[in-house]
Write a protein that holds these residues in place. Structure first.
Motif, PDB file in Angstrom:
ATOM      1  N   ILE A  79      31.155  89.520  34.161  1.00  0.00           N
ATOM      2  CA  ILE A  79      30.718  90.431  33.087  1.00  0.00           C
ATOM      3  C   ILE A  79      29.889  89.660  32.053  1.00  0.00           C
ATOM      4  N   LEU A  80      30.300  88.418  31.788  1.00  0.00           N
ATOM      5  CA  LEU A  80      29.558  87.601  30.823  1.00  0.00           C
ATOM      6  C   LEU A  80      28.103  87.419  31.280  1.00  0.00           C
ATOM      7  N   LEU A  81      27.914  87.195  32.580  1.00  0.00           N
ATOM      8  CA  LEU A  81      26.554  87.066  33.115  1.00  0.00           C
ATOM      9  C   LEU A  81      25.766  88.361  32.886  1.00  0.00           C
ATOM     10  N   ASP A  82      26.440  89.485  33.164  1.00  0.00           N
ATOM     11  CA  ASP A  82      25.794  90.790  32.932  1.00  0.00           C
ATOM     12  C   ASP A  82      25.420  90.953  31.462  1.00  0.00           C
ATOM     13  N   VAL A  83      26.338  90.540  30.600  1.00  0.00           N
ATOM     14  CA  VAL A  83      26.095  90.655  29.148  1.00  0.00           C
ATOM     15  C   VAL A  83      24.854  89.846  28.774  1.00  0.00           C
ATOM     16  N   GLU A  84      24.782  88.615  29.279  1.00  0.00           N
ATOM     17  CA  GLU A  84      23.643  87.753  28.946  1.00  0.00           C
ATOM     18  C   GLU A  84      22.325  88.355  29.444  1.00  0.00           C
ATOM     19  N   GLN A  85      22.355  88.858  30.681  1.00  0.00           N
ATOM     20  CA  GLN A  85      21.132  89.467  31.233  1.00  0.00           C
ATOM     21  C   GLN A  85      20.728  90.704  30.432  1.00  0.00           C
ATOM     22  N   GLU A  86      21.728  91.518  30.111  1.00  0.00           N
ATOM     23  CA  GLU A  86      21.445  92.749  29.371  1.00  0.00           C
ATOM     24  C   GLU A  86      20.917  92.420  27.968  1.00  0.00           C
ATOM     25  N   PHE A  87      21.477  91.389  27.380  1.00  0.00           N
ATOM     26  CA  PHE A  87      21.007  91.000  26.045  1.00  0.00           C
ATOM     27  C   PHE A  87      19.532  90.569  26.093  1.00  0.00           C
ATOM     28  N   GLU A  88      19.150  89.874  27.156  1.00  0.00           N
ATOM     29  CA  GLU A  88      17.745  89.467  27.297  1.00  0.00           C
ATOM     30  C   GLU A  88      16.835  90.694  27.329  1.00  0.00           C
ATOM     31  N   GLN A  89      17.274  91.708  28.068  1.00  0.00           N
ATOM     32  CA  GLN A  89      16.501  92.959  28.142  1.00  0.00           C
ATOM     33  C   GLN A  89      16.392  93.599  26.752  1.00  0.00           C
ATOM     34  N   VAL A  90      17.521  93.661  26.094  1.00  0.00           N
ATOM     35  CA  VAL A  90      17.562  94.277  24.759  1.00  0.00           C
ATOM     36  C   VAL A  90      16.654  93.511  23.798  1.00  0.00           C
ATOM     37  N   ARG A  91      16.731  92.175  23.889  1.00  0.00           N
ATOM     38  CA  ARG A  91      15.926  91.341  22.997  1.00  0.00           C
ATOM     39  C   ARG A  91      14.432  91.631  23.189  1.00  0.00           C
ATOM     40  N   LYS A  92      14.013  91.699  24.472  1.00  0.00           N
ATOM     41  CA  LYS A  92      12.603  91.977  24.758  1.00  0.00           C
ATOM     42  C   LYS A  92      12.197  93.328  24.177  1.00  0.00           C
ATOM     43  N   MET A  93      13.038  94.328  24.402  1.00  0.00           N
ATOM     44  CA  MET A  93      12.699  95.672  23.926  1.00  0.00           C
ATOM     45  C   MET A  93      12.614  95.714  22.404  1.00  0.00           C
ATOM     46  N   LEU A  94      13.575  95.062  21.778  1.00  0.00           N
ATOM     47  CA  LEU A  94      13.586  95.086  20.307  1.00  0.00           C
ATOM     48  C   LEU A  94      12.404  94.310  19.724  1.00  0.00           C
ATOM     49  N   LYS A  95      12.040  93.209  20.380  1.00  0.00           N
ATOM     50  CA  LYS A  95      10.889  92.419  19.890  1.00  0.00           C
ATOM     51  C   LYS A  95       9.611  93.259  20.007  1.00  0.00           C
ATOM     52  N   THR A  96       9.494  93.999  21.125  1.00  0.00           N
ATOM     53  CA  THR A  96       8.318  94.857  21.305  1.00  0.00           C
ATOM     54  C   THR A  96       8.299  95.916  20.202  1.00  0.00           C
ATOM     55  N   GLU A  97       9.470  96.486  19.961  1.00  0.00           N
ATOM     56  CA  GLU A  97       9.618  97.507  18.922  1.00  0.00           C
ATOM     57  C   GLU A  97       9.202  96.943  17.558  1.00  0.00           C
ATOM     58  N   ARG A  98       9.641  95.728  17.312  1.00  0.00           N
ATOM     59  CA  ARG A  98       9.381  95.057  16.033  1.00  0.00           C
ATOM     60  C   ARG A  98       7.889  94.794  15.853  1.00  0.00           C
ATOM     61  N   GLN A  99       7.242  94.363  16.961  1.00  0.00           N
ATOM     62  CA  GLN A  99       5.793  94.109  16.894  1.00  0.00           C
ATOM     63  C   GLN A  99       5.045  95.389  16.562  1.00  0.00           C
ATOM     64  N   GLY A 100       5.498  96.485  17.164  1.00  0.00           N
ATOM     65  CA  GLY A 100       4.884  97.790  16.913  1.00  0.00           C
ATOM     66  C   GLY A 100       4.940  98.143  15.434  1.00  0.00           C
ATOM     67  N   ILE A 101       6.036  97.783  14.772  1.00  0.00           N
ATOM     68  CA  ILE A 101       6.188  98.088  13.335  1.00  0.00           C
ATOM     69  C   ILE A 101       5.281  97.180  12.506  1.00  0.00           C
ATOM     70  N   ASP A 102       5.211  95.897  12.908  1.00  0.00           N
ATOM     71  CA  ASP A 102       4.415  94.928  12.144  1.00  0.00           C
ATOM     72  C   ASP A 102       2.918  95.241  12.194  1.00  0.00           C
ATOM     73  N   GLU A 103       2.489  95.828  13.332  1.00  0.00           N
ATOM     74  CA  GLU A 103       1.035  96.020  13.494  1.00  0.00           C
ATOM     75  C   GLU A 103       0.495  97.168  12.640  1.00  0.00           C
TER      76      GLU A 103
END
Lengths: 103, 202
Positions: A79-103
């Protein structure tokens, strides 16, 4: 809710979540390594709460599994591996979201 | 109105803070149970507290129990925040002294109405406490006569605490808020007044 000179609340929340979640996932790895059930429950509980806040439902649900399973070495590590992988996905999505706000 | 937040999760804390501020509440932010408990013990303590149920060291339940030990006419209104969906935790929380609860992640409108209910309760409680205080003050000013009064069988004077015999009128005036207006009863008119009038006429 944005006002001049102040960072947007969504941006602020994304930054807060990412910073907090990184710390919690590091703590999670350590608690699993140490077989500390009590701490594992606390850390996964926290991560579950903050993930749910930013709408990362799968991550929250994985944390719930981890919280419910406690220390059963094989399951927890998977489950920890799943958590880490899922967090990477979330991080990417949130960073994209954040860039959209900054632009 | 002042609202206290106690939440160790930074994102939940910030969302709560920003949301409450956007509704014009004055927000006091604390990061753990100890800070929250210290804030609730101050003389200018917030009247409403939103406490995370699960916090390291002193959790929301422990704060509830401590707060309810304080004897006051205006106890704070407490809303517990829980990430768990289990009802057992809610029951434990309310038994510990919480007034209400919210599950995380909280729904904005639900938070708004629950805080508003809390604010109404606080106002009601405050008004009631003020009314009770007013009544207690009024009661302390009311003089009343109690017990057995020694009354002379002939002249109808009353013996006071200092062993002096006083006219009924002055005794009552001294011992109560009652005042006298003077008049003549029909019997006395016949026995006292009429004879004097007749005497004057004759």
């Amino acid at each position: 809710m944005q006002s001049p000179g102040k960072p947007d609340l969504v941006t602020e929340l994304i930054d807060l979540f990412l910073k907090d979640a990184e710390t919690l996932i590091t703590a999670l790895r350590e608690t699993v390594a140490k077989n500390d059930t009590k701490l594992l429950r606390r850390v996964t509980h926290q991560l579950k709460g903050s993930s749910a806040n930013v709408g990362a439902k799968r991550l929250a649900s994985l944390c719930e599994d981890l919280e419910a399973n406690g220390i059963d070495e094989g399951t927890v590590k998977n489950i920890l591996l799943d958590v880490e992988q899922e967090f990477e996905q979330v991080r990417k999505m949130l960073k994209t979201e954040r860039q959209g706000i900054d632009e | 109105m002042k609202i206290l937040i106690a939440e160790d999760d930074p994102t939940s804390r910030r969302i709560l803070e920003a949301t409450l501020i956007s509704w014009d509440y004055e927000v006091i932010v604390t990061l753990n149970g100890e800070q929250a408990w210290a804030s609730l013990q101050r003389e200018d303590a917030p009247s409403l507290a939103i406490l995370d149920i699960m916090m390291p060291q002193m959790d929301g339940l422990a704060i509830c129990r401590e707060v309810r030990k304080i004897a006051t006419d205006t106890p704070p209104y407490i809303i517990l925040l829980t990430a768990m969906s289990g009802k057992e935790e809610v029951v434990t929380g309310i038994e510990a002294g919480a007034n209400d609860y919210l599950t995380k992640p909280f729904h904005r409108d639900e938070l708004r109405v629950r805080v508003r209910v809390g604010a109404q309760m606080i106002e009601l409680q405050k008004a009631l406490a003020e009314r009770v205080k007013e009544l207690e003050e009024a009661l302390s000013h009311v003089k009343q006569l109690q017990g057995i009064l020694p009354l002379c069988s002939y002249c109808k004077k009353i013996r006071d605490e200092g062993n002096y015999w006083q006219q009924v009128e002055s005794y009552i005036s001294e011992h109560t808020e009652a005042q006298f207006s003077h008049s003549i009863c029909p019997d006395c008119y016949l026995t006292e007044v009429q004879p004097q009038l007749d005497k004057l006429k004759s």
